[in-house]
Each structure stands twice: as structure tokens, then as C-alpha cells.
Design an enzyme around this catalytic site. Sequence first.
Site, PDB file in Angstrom:
ATOM      1  N   ASP A   2      48.603  44.329  41.085  1.00  0.00           N
ATOM      2  CA  ASP A   2      48.779  43.198  40.170  1.00  0.00           C
ATOM      3  C   ASP A   2      49.162  43.709  38.777  1.00  0.00           C
ATOM      4  O   ASP A   2      48.616  43.271  37.768  1.00  0.00           O
ATOM      5  CB  ASP A   2      47.500  42.357  40.137  1.00  0.00           C
ATOM      6  CG  ASP A   2      47.744  40.930  39.629  1.00  0.00           C
ATOM      7  OD1 ASP A   2      48.924  40.521  39.525  1.00  0.00           O
ATOM      8  OD2 ASP A   2      46.763  40.236  39.320  1.00  0.00           O
ATOM      9  N   GLY A  18      39.158  35.263  28.735  1.00  0.00           N
ATOM     10  CA  GLY A  18      40.119  35.300  29.844  1.00  0.00           C
ATOM     11  C   GLY A  18      39.626  34.429  30.974  1.00  0.00           C
ATOM     12  O   GLY A  18      38.426  34.282  31.175  1.00  0.00           O
ATOM     13  N   GLU A  19      40.562  33.814  31.659  1.00  0.00           N
ATOM     14  CA  GLU A  19      40.162  33.009  32.794  1.00  0.00           C
ATOM     15  C   GLU A  19      41.244  33.018  33.852  1.00  0.00           C
ATOM     16  O   GLU A  19      42.395  32.725  33.565  1.00  0.00           O
ATOM     17  CB  GLU A  19      39.886  31.574  32.367  1.00  0.00           C
ATOM     18  CG  GLU A  19      39.348  30.745  33.517  1.00  0.00           C
ATOM     19  CD  GLU A  19      38.829  29.403  33.026  1.00  0.00           C
ATOM     20  OE1 GLU A  19      37.607  29.242  32.941  1.00  0.00           O
ATOM     21  OE2 GLU A  19      39.663  28.554  32.720  1.00  0.00           O
ATOM     22  N   SER A  22      36.050  34.789  35.146  1.00  0.00           N
ATOM     23  CA  SER A  22      36.145  34.407  33.738  1.00  0.00           C
ATOM     24  C   SER A  22      35.661  35.606  32.951  1.00  0.00           C
ATOM     25  O   SER A  22      34.692  36.260  33.357  1.00  0.00           O
ATOM     26  CB  SER A  22      35.248  33.207  33.450  1.00  0.00           C
ATOM     27  OG  SER A  22      35.690  32.103  34.199  1.00  0.00           O
ATOM     28  N   PHE A  54      39.825  34.026  39.887  1.00  0.00           N
ATOM     29  CA  PHE A  54      38.749  34.800  40.492  1.00  0.00           C
ATOM     30  C   PHE A  54      37.710  35.277  39.497  1.00  0.00           C
ATOM     31  O   PHE A  54      36.752  35.927  39.868  1.00  0.00           O
ATOM     32  CB  PHE A  54      39.340  35.996  41.238  1.00  0.00           C
ATOM     33  CG  PHE A  54      40.371  35.573  42.235  1.00  0.00           C
ATOM     34  CD1 PHE A  54      39.997  34.821  43.332  1.00  0.00           C
ATOM     35  CD2 PHE A  54      41.699  35.909  42.064  1.00  0.00           C
ATOM     36  CE1 PHE A  54      40.941  34.413  44.256  1.00  0.00           C
ATOM     37  CE2 PHE A  54      42.649  35.494  42.991  1.00  0.00           C
ATOM     38  CZ  PHE A  54      42.279  34.749  44.090  1.00  0.00           C
TER      39      PHE A  54
HETATM   40  P1  ADP Z   1      41.280  38.348  36.479  1.00  0.00           P
HETATM   41  O1  ADP Z   1      41.007  39.028  37.773  1.00  0.00           O
HETATM   42  O2  ADP Z   1      40.658  37.005  36.399  1.00  0.00           O
HETATM   43  O3  ADP Z   1      42.737  38.351  36.119  1.00  0.00           O
HETATM   44  P2  ADP Z   1      40.982  40.437  34.457  1.00  0.00           P
HETATM   45  O4  ADP Z   1      40.130  41.609  34.735  1.00  0.00           O
HETATM   46  O5  ADP Z   1      42.453  40.639  34.528  1.00  0.00           O
HETATM   47  O6  ADP Z   1      40.521  39.209  35.374  1.00  0.00           O
HETATM   48  O7  ADP Z   1      40.650  39.859  33.021  1.00  0.00           O
HETATM   49  C1  ADP Z   1      41.259  38.677  32.557  1.00  0.00           C
HETATM   50  C2  ADP Z   1      41.609  38.817  31.093  1.00  0.00           C
HETATM   51  O8  ADP Z   1      40.440  39.101  30.329  1.00  0.00           O
HETATM   52  C3  ADP Z   1      42.573  39.953  30.786  1.00  0.00           C
HETATM   53  O9  ADP Z   1      43.912  39.562  30.950  1.00  0.00           O
HETATM   54  C4  ADP Z   1      42.234  40.253  29.348  1.00  0.00           C
HETATM   55  O10 ADP Z   1      42.868  39.355  28.468  1.00  0.00           O
HETATM   56  C5  ADP Z   1      40.745  39.990  29.288  1.00  0.00           C
HETATM   57  N1  ADP Z   1      40.028  41.264  29.490  1.00  0.00           N
HETATM   58  C6  ADP Z   1      39.661  41.834  30.666  1.00  0.00           C
HETATM   59  N2  ADP Z   1      39.037  43.003  30.467  1.00  0.00           N
HETATM   60  C7  ADP Z   1      39.008  43.191  29.138  1.00  0.00           C
HETATM   61  C8  ADP Z   1      38.506  44.239  28.280  1.00  0.00           C
HETATM   62  N3  ADP Z   1      37.886  45.307  28.771  1.00  0.00           N
HETATM   63  N4  ADP Z   1      38.666  44.090  26.945  1.00  0.00           N
HETATM   64  C9  ADP Z   1      39.278  43.011  26.433  1.00  0.00           C
HETATM   65  N5  ADP Z   1      39.754  42.001  27.173  1.00  0.00           N
HETATM   66  C10 ADP Z   1      39.633  42.082  28.510  1.00  0.00           C
HETATM   67 MG    MG Z   2      44.057  39.874  35.553  1.00  0.00          MG
END
Ligand code: ADP
Ligand code: MG
Length: 524
Positions: free
Chosen positions: A171, A59-60, A65, A63
Site C-alpha cells: 500500500d 487519521g482515519e 483511526s 481499518f
Molecule cells: P490506515 O491503515 O488506516 O491507513 P495508517 O497507519 O496509514 O492507517 O495511518 C493513517 C494516517 O495516520 C497516516 O496517513 C498518517 O497521516 C497518520 N499517522 C500514522 N502513523 C503516524 C505517525 N507515526 N505519526 C504521525 N502520523 C501518523
Molecule cells: Mg494508511
Amino acid sequence: MEFSPVCTPEDISTDGCIIKPDRGRRKRKVSRDVEMDIEFLYKAVPQLAKVFRIIDKIGEGTFSSVYLGEAQMRDGTKEMFALKHLIPTSHPTRIAAELQCLTVAGGRENVVGVTYCFRKEDHVVIVMPYMEHQAIVDIIGSLSFEEVRLYIYHLLKALKHIHQFGIIHRDIKPNNFLYNRKRKTYALVDFGLAQGTCDTQIELLKDLTGLRKSSRPVFGERNLNSYTPAPTNTKQAAIKTEVVKPRRTDDAASQKYSSATWGPLPVRTQTSSQKPVQQGLTCNCYLTDRVCNICLSRKPQVAPRAGTPGFRAPEVLTKCPNQGTAIDMWSAGVILLSLLSGRYPFFKASDDLIALAQIMTIRGSRETVKAAKSFGKAVVCSRELPRQDLRTLCETLRGRRPSPDNEVTPLPEATRNSSEARHRKIQDDTPTHRPTEATFKPHKEEAGESPAALLCTHPNNQKDSSSKNATARRPTQRKAEEDEGGWDRVPDEAYDLLDKLLDLNPSTRITATQALQHPLFKDL
Ligand code: ADP
Ligand code: MG
Ligand code: ZN
């Protein structure tokens, strides 16, 4: 704990990128860029290397990665974790608040938990249990109604839980509510924009109030620099939208915004409760389609407006200063609207007033103006947009009803098998910076004038086809109906809940606790 294979050879595109969602543990190939990012992370936070084999970036956003890491457990088993590396410029209080939300509310009720947190200097990595998941945009075309019902039910459970702690997520969108279709598991993630209610139990969220100008902007857009929307190819651009700073008192405003004043005007909002700005400095732009220099020089209205434009509630879009947990309920409503109509993203807006104009095309302009007035905002719209019947809208967009001009396709291309959709996996879904297929197609006559949800026919003409659904069917028809995923018999309760989530007025909008008791979920 067991994991299925990470990816199969078919998942690797010619440029070496993973093109399918992760599915477990087998060796995977990552692009050179990702390899370099992983190396960078090992260097930035060397402690990670002692615990994790970092396998991929999953994920990226602007704020953070997020990486997939495998850890050898004491009992010899291996476990997968999501490692969220926050951008080094994140404000310490912001980071601590995100962590506190996870530690206090996480790990139950469909809210992701936190396992550990690493820090070296200004690099912070939050370690969470990894949840394998599918992106909604990839599966929206094949979801059954029952899957949609359960997805929303579990989202509401998560919202009820965090709202009980006085956490406003801010969000809520599919990318932040992970879904494992096979296992029927769900996880709310990303408290990076969370705020507290006035009586929040999360101490650090209280400290965020004075932190609006932090490096993780509380009301900033994400990744705006990476995508320049082309307003000319959307109808939304044609409804002019502006924020007008206040000038008159409540009474004057309410007179001015009565239905008689509808004319060739842009959509505008202003705070009707504020005192008139400096005497003698009244401007001439009131109720015109210009913004004069006096208005341009007024101080900006400051109110939290974090999140993704297409998921923002009307009170967020109009910068209402008193925002509560109801804003998350609106976002849940947008998700439900998206899932019921088979369109994702549903509202694709590059700015708040375009988003507001899009909302008006669905919920009605008079209704929006009236609701805005209830929370102290005056909104002007250049033309009257009727409120739409939600069932008619969703069924038309799903292609279950003839569209008035045959211009509506059943599904946007983004949900089909395009490589764009597959690569989307590691991107943020903020509609403002990812060019996806337009959700709306212009109506012949309205083209260039208004958001395209206008294309849906007037509900009154459509009653007959929905009542057909209620008539008894012969057994031979049953198989075909099963294949339709239940979309031929969506109960009225689904649209009733949708209507209550998309209540324009936050003070009457359904709460998560109430929504869980909605008849749509009576068997759950
Ligand atoms: P950001 O603040 O950059 O949006 P997130 O916490 O939403 O960060 O995480 C970004 C992405 O990473 C998510 O949309 C998801 O696809 C993946 N992700 C985040 N946490 C998890 C997790 N616990 N398990 C699997 N994928 C995750
Ligand atoms: Mg997010
Ligand atoms: Zn003016």
C-alpha cells in the site's frame, strides 16, 4: 524531544475542525465528533488514560483511526505519540503481523517504529512515535525538484530495508510515507496490508497466506461504500474494461491477441496460462465486447490485490498470483510520476481495469499487452494507445509545455487552497472514495473514449523545447530559474528512473537496491 505549536487560531475552521496539519503542542480545538471518538477510545482501552492525554484524531481509514496522544515521560518531558486504534474486527493474525513488521523492521531506515501496544479484549492500539508531517496533496504545487528527488530517495531506502526482510508493503502511497518538509524526515507507516515474500523473515506474514478472507480483507477495497464514482464524467469509463475468464490455451491466446486483432474491443484480461475451461463449455463472447453467462459463472480468479487502485502494479490489476516486492516499486514509480507531473492523485480509478486502461495511456497498450503475456495474462484493449514520452508528459502536465488543445491546466484544483484539500488531512487518500479533481481532462476528439493522458502531444514534436533547457543562460535568468524550483532543468536521469520503476514487467522492474544506485542519486 521538542515539538512546535500544535495549531494557531487560524487553523480552526468555523465548525471547529482542525484545518491545518498539526504543528506541535499548543492547545487545539477538535470537533464534537472527534471528542466523542476520543471518549470512546478511552472507554474501550482504559489503560490509555493512565499514560496519554489524547489530543486529536489525525487519521482515519477503514481499518483504523489514528490519534495524537501526549505522554508525560519519567524525566518530566512530554512526548507525542501516534495511537493507531485498529478496528475491532481485524483478524488477530493480521494485527500481530502488522506489529511484527514494525518491531522487526521499524525504527530505522525511514520506517516508523513501534513503542508499545495496548489491548483490551478486541481493541488494539499500536503506539508509535508521532511524526509531524505535511500531506503531499497540500504541498505538491510548491515542491522543488530537489525535494522530490530526496523524497523518492528516502522512500527507496525504506523499501530496500523492508524488502530485505521479505516484507511486501502493498500500500505504498504518499499517505503512508510521511514527510516532514522542514526537518527532512520521512517515515513509512501502515503495514496493515503487508504480505510476505516466499522467504520472508517475518514469521507472522507466513501465516497470513490462508487468511485471505479475513475481516481485514487482503484484497478488499477501502471505504468503497462512502464514495460512488461517477463514471460518466471520466473518459476512462468509455474504454470498456472487463475481466474475461480463461478459455483457450497459450498458443491460441497469443494468436488471438496479435496486433492484427485490434478493433472495437474492450480492455480485457485473462489468464492465458490456465487450461481451457470444461470441454464443451466454450463460450461465444471471446473477443467481443460482451461477457456471456458461461464466463460470468466461472470461479473468480483469486490473487492478492490489496492497496489503492491508482497505485497498483499491472500484475496486481490483472490478478497475477505471483506477486513480489516489485509491486511496491511500481507504486513508488506512480508517486514519482505524480511528483514530477505535479498531479495528485495521478491515476484516479474506481476499479482495476480502469486503472489498467489509464496505465496503458501512459505506457502504451501494446507494451502492456506484451508485459501481461510475460506473467501469464492476456489483455485486450479496444484501441491502440501509444506509449508516451515521460518528460513530455510531465512537462505538459506541469504547464511547462503548451498542451495540444489548451485544455490542460498546470495543476489540478485539489492541490490549490481549497478547503476540501485542507480537510483531507484526516482522511484516507484512496482515490476511489475521495472525490478530488479529475487528474485528466479529456482531449477534444478522444472525449468519452479513453483516458485523458492521451492529451499529451506526440513526443517527437516536442524535442526542441527540451533541448532549449540545455542551452546556457545569462546571469539575469538565474534568479527566475531558482524560483522555478529546478523544474526547468530536471535531468534525464529522473525520467530514466521513472521509466525503470514503471516497467510493466515485474521481472525486469528495477529493485529498491538498484534504484538507490541510480545515477539520479549519485551524490547521495
Ligand atoms: P490506515 O491503515 O488506516 O491507513 P495508517 O497507519 O496509514 O492507517 O495511518 C493513517 C494516517 O495516520 C497516516 O496517513 C498518517 O497521516 C497518520 N499517522 C500514522 N502513523 C503516524 C505517525 N507515526 N505519526 C504521525 N502520523 C501518523
Ligand atoms: Mg494508511
Ligand atoms: Zn464467454
